[in-house]
Design an enzyme around this catalytic site. Structure first.
Site, mmCIF file in Angstrom:
data_model
loop_
_atom_site.group_PDB
_atom_site.id
_atom_site.type_symbol
_atom_site.label_atom_id
_atom_site.label_comp_id
_atom_site.label_asym_id
_atom_site.label_seq_id
_atom_site.Cartn_x
_atom_site.Cartn_y
_atom_site.Cartn_z
ATOM 1 N N ARG A 45 35.988 34.304 35.200
ATOM 2 C CA ARG A 45 36.861 33.131 35.065
ATOM 3 C C ARG A 45 36.515 32.162 36.183
ATOM 4 N NH1 ARG A 45 38.086 33.459 39.710
ATOM 5 N NH2 ARG A 45 39.457 31.723 39.310
ATOM 6 N N ARG A 82 37.433 29.677 25.532
ATOM 7 C CA ARG A 82 38.539 29.087 26.308
ATOM 8 C C ARG A 82 38.441 27.564 26.175
ATOM 9 N NH1 ARG A 82 39.791 31.431 32.170
ATOM 10 N NH2 ARG A 82 41.839 30.570 31.674
ATOM 11 N N GLN A 187 45.238 35.213 40.608
ATOM 12 C CA GLN A 187 43.878 34.972 41.130
ATOM 13 C C GLN A 187 43.887 34.792 42.647
ATOM 14 O OE1 GLN A 187 45.227 33.447 38.495
ATOM 15 N NE2 GLN A 187 43.728 32.861 36.944
ATOM 16 N N ASP A 228 39.398 22.368 36.453
ATOM 17 C CA ASP A 228 38.768 22.856 35.216
ATOM 18 C C ASP A 228 38.234 21.720 34.368
ATOM 19 O OD1 ASP A 228 40.558 25.198 36.026
ATOM 20 O OD2 ASP A 228 39.194 25.983 34.493
ATOM 21 N N ASN A 238 43.959 21.777 36.454
ATOM 22 C CA ASN A 238 43.645 22.970 37.246
ATOM 23 C C ASN A 238 44.744 24.002 36.996
ATOM 24 O OD1 ASN A 238 41.916 24.332 39.182
ATOM 25 N ND2 ASN A 238 43.601 24.140 40.637
ATOM 26 N N LYS A 239 44.612 25.150 37.599
ATOM 27 C CA LYS A 239 45.526 26.275 37.384
ATOM 28 C C LYS A 239 46.984 25.844 37.466
ATOM 29 C CE LYS A 239 44.699 29.528 36.405
ATOM 30 N NZ LYS A 239 44.743 29.856 34.951
#
Ligand code: MRU
Length: 330
Positions: A45, A82, A187, A228, A238-239
């Site tokens: 990932r 994804r 993460q 991302d 992003n996350k």
């Protein structure tokens, strides 16, 4: 520096990031389908690592069947793994456009292998440049808050946001890095803390809700995160949890920096509203490492990413340098 992705000529070996730091196990991929499954299941990932993995997945596809129809099917399988990280699509586009017409090639798999290896090495070089540009932008000693994992595990090595943090550490200017745990996949707690510990960076684990407190108490003086997908106007996905940090950083008047290679910039994605946000299985939120943390049948929402508006981003650091608002990536 740990290697998340290793190419062996006839198969791809991926460090299984689902079980780190408790187990060090490797998964082998021998087809595009197995590669796509590994991306979807988060064996590998992080946007740049996903892109590099997909490039090798296409080599495996051509080794099995070099016909245009089979190759096109493999591209589709990988593209469906994804949706948010543009690096996945960049890697597929890069391979297909460089290969050109498969029928004109003597050995399409060998050509694709050269392309994938170069893409892999190029990402490492980009990370190193990001680290230098980002650390150059941040004068003096720094205490940094970061989110998710953006290090060697998420890239070809060194890292993007974590690359800047590593560079600060090399220059003896890193006072401390605070790593958000990064619910729900953890993460930060599992991967960033582990990477920092491996390489001797001073790291402290905090939960995702603690950022405002750290800023309020002058415990961090900048936030550095990865991305991302960065839209043409600078909005950055992003996350999940990143946008909240950007808001808190603006309130506290501390720099909020997004670090990413240009392979994460998507000029055809005009704004953040055009970025597809992946929704992941509900048990990632309702369970932690297989154990339920809520009542059965609880309604759950699990978007994997959020979008930080460009106006909250002090700087976007790529291998090409440091960019400031208003952003225009064409
Ligand atoms: O769901 P993940 O773990 O793939 O999400 C990763 C992130 O959000 C990272 O911050 C981003 O991909 C940049 S990695 C250099």
């Amino acid at each position: 520096m740990v290697e998340a992705i290793t190419w062996h000529g006839d198969h791809l070996e991926l460090l299984d990031q689902r079980v780190l730091p408790f187990e060090t196990t490797y998964i082998q991929c021998r087809s595009a389908q197995e590669t796509a499954d590994a991306i979807r299941n988060m064996v590998v990932r992080g946007a740049p690592a996903i892109g590099v993995t997909a490039a090798y997945g296409l080599v495996l596809a051509l080794q099995q069947d070099p016909t245009p129809a089979a190759f096109e099917a493999a591209c589709k399988v990988l593209a469906a793994s994804r949706p948010t990280a543009i690096n996945l699509f960049d890697a597929i586009d890069n391979t297909t456009s460089r290969l050109g017409n498969l029928a004109d090639l003597q050995d399409p798999a060998a050509e694709a292998e050269h392309i994938a290896v170069a893409y892999h090495q190029d990402d490492l070089a980009k990370n190193k440049a990001i680290g230098r540009h980002g650390a150059g932008f941040l004068a003096g000693a720094r205490s940094v808050l970061t989110h998710c994992n953006t290090g060697s595990l998420a890239t070809s090595g060194w890292g993007t946001a974590l690359g800047i943090i590593r560079q600060l550490h090399e220059e003896q200017r890193l006072t401390r890095v605070y790593a958000d745990e990064t619910r729900p996949f953890l993460q930060g707690a599992r991967l960033t803390v582990w990477e920092c510990q491996q390489d001797g960076l001073p790291v402290t684990l905090v939960t995702d809700g603690m950022g405002g407190h750290l800023m309020n108490n002058s415990m961090v003086d900048c936030v550095i995160v990865g991305a991302d997908r960065i839209a043409a106007n600078g909005d950055a996905a992003n996350k999940i949890g990143t946008c909240m940090l950007a808001m808190a950083a603006r309130y506290h008047n501390i720099p909020f920096i997004v670090a990413a290679p240009t392979t994460t910039i998507a000029p055809k994605t005009l704004t953040g509203k055009d970025i597809p946000i992946e929704e992941r299985p509900h048990d990632e939120v309702s369970h932690v490492r297989g154990n339920p943390i809520t009542a059965p049948d609880t309604a759950v929402f699990n978007p994997a990413f959020d979008v930080t508006p460009a106006e909250l981003i002090t700087a976007i650091v790529t291998e090409d340098g440091v960019f400031h608002p208003p952003y225009r990536f064409n």
